[in-house]
Structure formats: C-alpha cells, structure tokens
Design an enzyme around this catalytic site. Structure first.
Site, PDB file in Angstrom:
ATOM      1  N   GLY A  84       3.219  -6.352   7.758  1.00 47.69           N
ATOM      2  CA  GLY A  84       2.867  -4.694   7.482  1.00 47.69           C
ATOM      3  C   GLY A  84       1.867  -4.738   6.533  1.00 47.69           C
ATOM      4  O   GLY A  84       0.727  -5.126   6.735  1.00 47.69           O
ATOM      5  N   ASP A  85       2.077  -3.908   5.680  1.00 50.79           N
ATOM      6  CA  ASP A  85       1.171  -3.453   4.495  1.00 50.79           C
ATOM      7  C   ASP A  85       1.414  -4.366   3.444  1.00 50.79           C
ATOM      8  O   ASP A  85       1.033  -3.854   2.285  1.00 50.79           O
ATOM      9  CB  ASP A  85       1.199  -2.011   4.292  1.00 50.79           C
ATOM     10  CG  ASP A  85       2.735  -1.376   3.817  1.00 50.79           C
ATOM     11  OD1 ASP A  85       3.587  -2.086   3.945  1.00 50.79           O
ATOM     12  OD2 ASP A  85       2.596  -0.551   3.141  1.00 50.79           O
ATOM     13  N   GLU A  86       2.219  -5.372   3.400  1.00 48.26           N
ATOM     14  CA  GLU A  86       2.618  -6.064   2.163  1.00 48.26           C
ATOM     15  C   GLU A  86       1.926  -7.415   1.951  1.00 48.26           C
ATOM     16  O   GLU A  86       1.590  -8.284   2.864  1.00 48.26           O
ATOM     17  CB  GLU A  86       4.102  -6.582   2.291  1.00 48.26           C
ATOM     18  CG  GLU A  86       4.550  -7.252   0.922  1.00 48.26           C
ATOM     19  CD  GLU A  86       6.196  -7.589   1.190  1.00 48.26           C
ATOM     20  OE1 GLU A  86       6.766  -7.818   0.074  1.00 48.26           O
ATOM     21  OE2 GLU A  86       6.432  -7.927   2.113  1.00 48.26           O
ATOM     22  N   ILE A 104       0.881  -1.204   0.066  1.00 47.92           N
ATOM     23  CA  ILE A 104       0.003   0.155  -0.016  1.00 47.92           C
ATOM     24  C   ILE A 104       0.842   1.056  -0.038  1.00 47.92           C
ATOM     25  O   ILE A 104       1.884   1.326   1.137  1.00 47.92           O
ATOM     26  CB  ILE A 104      -0.895   0.155   1.234  1.00 47.92           C
ATOM     27  CG1 ILE A 104      -1.731  -1.134   1.214  1.00 47.92           C
ATOM     28  CG2 ILE A 104      -1.731   1.265   1.217  1.00 47.92           C
ATOM     29  CD1 ILE A 104      -2.730  -1.368   2.596  1.00 47.92           C
TER      30      ILE A 104
END
Length: 397
Positions: free
Chosen positions: A322-324, A281
């Site tokens: 995380g955002d992965e 993101i």
C-alpha cells in the site's frame, strides 16, 4: 711347394682379404701386379666392393662404370634405390599413390604402408573438414590457447560475439578481451565478461580442456565460449523481481525482512545500534479518490525517489505494501533515526514510527511491531510527525 702354387696361394689370400678385411687395399699385392689378368680382376672386385659399401651406407651418388654381370646388378640396384628414395620423398609430400614392384617382400611392406597412410590421411582430412565445418558454423566460439594464454586458433563465430575477426585476435592474450588473466585450468567451466570491439560487454560461459603437448602449433588448451548475456539478463530480472517492488523499485517486504534478519545478526555481533523507520503517507486514500490511482502510483514512486536521495547507501528502503514504507538504518540510534524521519517529513506529508533494536529483541517481526506501534502513535498525535517506540505504551512480549 712350386713357384706357381705359391703365387696361386698368394692370389687366393689377397682375394680373401679383399672380401673379409675392411682395411684391405684397393690395389693387388705388389708381387701379383705383374699378372695382368689377376690385377684387372682384383681392381674390378675392389671397385665392386667399394660400390657395395657405399650403397649399404646410403650413398647412391657414385657412378658405376665397371662392366659385367655384378656391376650390372649393382647399377640396377642403385637405380632402384634412387627411385625408391624419390618415391619415399613423394609419400612424405603427401603423394600416397606411389607403389614399389621390384624389391620382393619389401615391396609388399612398402605398398601396405603407403595404402595405410593414404587411408589414415583421408580419414584425417574428413575429420578435419567436419571439425572445420563445425567450428565455422556453430554458434559457440571455439578457441585454442598457448601456455601464455594467447589465442592460437579462433573460430569465425567470434565475430558475432565480440565484433573481432579471428585474425584480429590470434596472437593476442585472452586477458586483452576478457576479465580472465591467464589460461583457465583444464576441465573447468567459468563465467567471464567479454569486452567487445564496440566497447560493450557481454557475458560468456567458457568450458576448457587440455590439448596434447605435441599439438604442433603450441596450443595447450581448447576452450568453447557460449554467449550467456541473455541468460544473465533474465537472471538479473528475476533477481530484481524477487527482491524489489515493481511500482517503486524499492525492496519488497519479503526481501526487506531477510535483510533485517541478516542485519540484526550483524548488529548483535558488532554490538552496534540499528533502527527501523516505518512511514505511512498521510491521507493517501484521499489522493486516490480525488485524483485517481495513476496519480496515487506516481506519489508512491516519488516517495521512493525522495527516499533514495536522502538516505545513505548502506540504508535499506522498502515498500511493505500500500502506502507503507520502511527504512533499515544500520549503525543508527533511535534518536538519530527520528532525525532521519524529520528530514524525510520536510519532503513528504507522512507519519513516521521509529524502533531501535535491542539485544533482547531477536525477532524482526517484533521490531516491525514496535515501529508500527510508534507509527500509530504519530497518527494519533495528529499525523505528519515522527514518534519513537519510547512513546508507545505497548510493549513487545
């Protein structure tokens, strides 16, 4: 030989025939019928002989009208045997208090038999009472089945498990309330789904054993069912915890890598394309800093929702950390995977990296590395775009 001697010999012979010959006549010889005393004696002995034969054959119904010592003993024996018959009938009906005191050694044997039956019956009644108490109060359900798989006996605890009463199940086949089609084999333990009366379903573990063929009620199997619904729920929860990300519901990294390993083996066997799509993101840290981590968590959850809406059922969607996020796309070329990323990009502000598996690449981590390289190429190119590993100068060793 004189005439009196001849008549005496004839009388003796007639009496011998009466006592030894089954076909002897009940009437005295014609030449002796004129001797009133002998004729009366002969008829009495013939009558006694007939009574003895009938008694020996078990016919106690004939009335003995003759008088005298022998007839009196016969009447007494007949009466005792009638009483013994009645006592035997009483024992057959369960009255083990009957005792015989008038037949010598037979009396002792009869009384010993009655006492042994009384002890055995009392023991059986205690065992039956204990079994019934156990069956009626144990949490597990105890059932017996006939050869057709129909319920013969069902313990009251079935109501807690299924909502049915025992009377509602007796005579019905096991298949009506479970996913098992026939009576299970003896000495087996299986898990099965039970359809409850209210329409819900519960899991049960069923242990089965064989019953003697002459059980009397037609039952050939005894089964014990234990409710394992809670255990199955915990197993499912543990399985979900081991395979999914708690926040988003997507697969976690560990399980995703296992899926990739299996898919790469299948892709090699089928010689079909498989691609990996990585996604970050864009500027996610700014969302957390500006709106807080709760808002950031909600964004991550919405990414997972969007992924499930767009992707196919055979695609695997995971949060790597995380955002992965990552998507495994079986049967998909790199060009097709790029279009999938572009479709996701319409819904999300994110950078995407695509890598297609090739036969010379056997490592999942190598494939992830190539997709990660393409992802960073997309970030360097301005973010919010899709790049394939073809645009990445870095090669996998």
């Amino acid at each position: 030989m004189s005439a009196p001697d001849s008549r005496l010999d004839s009388a003796v012979a007639a009496l011998q025939r009466l006592l030894t010959d089954p076909q002897a006549s009940a009437l005295p010889p014609e030449e002796l019928q004129g001797h009133a005393g002998f004729a009366a004696l002969y008829r009495e002995l013939a009558a006694i002989r007939g009574h003895l034969i009938r008694i020996c054959r078990g016919d106690l119904s004939q009335t003995i009208r003759e008088r005298g010592v022998l007839s009196g003993h016969l009447k007494s024996l007949q009466a005792k045997l009638r009483h013994l018959t009645w006592q035997t009938q009483r024992i057959a009906a369960g009255d083990f208090t009957q005792r015989v005191e008038f037949l010598g050694e037979f009396s002792a044997a009869f009384n010993a038999m009655a006492e042994a039956l009384a002890r055995t019956t009392a023991k059986l009644e205690r065992s039956e009472a204990q079994y019934r108490l156990l069956a009626e109060h144990v949490a597990d359900v105890i059932v017996t089945l006939d050869r057709a798989g129909r319920f013969v006996y069902v313990s009251p605890s079935v109501c807690r498990l299924t909502g049915h009463t025992p009377d509602q199940l007796v005579g019905r086949p096991l298949a009506e309330v479970t996913d098992v089609g026939a009576a299970p084999r003896p000495d087996t333990v299986i898990e099965l789904v039970i359809r409850c009366r209210d329409g819900s379903a519960r899991w049960a573990e069923m242990s089965t054993a064989a019953l003697p063929a002459d059980s009397g009620d037609g039952a050939v199997r005894i089964c014990v069912l234990r409710d394992i619904t809670e255990r199955k729920r915990l197993e499912a929860n543990l399985q979900q915890m081991a395979t999914t990300d708690e926040l988003t519901g997507a697969f976690n990294r560990r399980f995703f890598v296992q899926l990739c390993q299996r898919e790469l083996v299948e892709a090699a066997r089928r010689s079909s394309p498989t691609s990996l799509l990585l996604m970050d993101i864009d500027h996610f840290k700014r969302i957390n800093d500006r709106f807080g981590h709760a808002a950031g968590d909600e964004v991550l959850r919405q990414v997972a929702v969007t992924g499930r809406q767009i992707l196919r059922a055979e695609d695997s969607f995971a949060r790597l950390g995380g955002d992965e996020f990552a998507v495994l796309l079986p049967g998909t070329t790199a060009a097709q995977a790029v279009r999938v990323g572009e479709e996701l990009a319409v819904q999300l502000t994110a950078s995407f990296g695509v890598a297609q598996w090739r036969p010379e690449h056997t490592s999942v981590e190598g494939l992830l590395h190539r997709a990660d390289c393409a992802l960073y190429a997309a970030k360097r190119a301005g973010r919010n775009r899709v790049e394939s590993d073809a645009s990445c100068e870095e090669k996998e060793e």
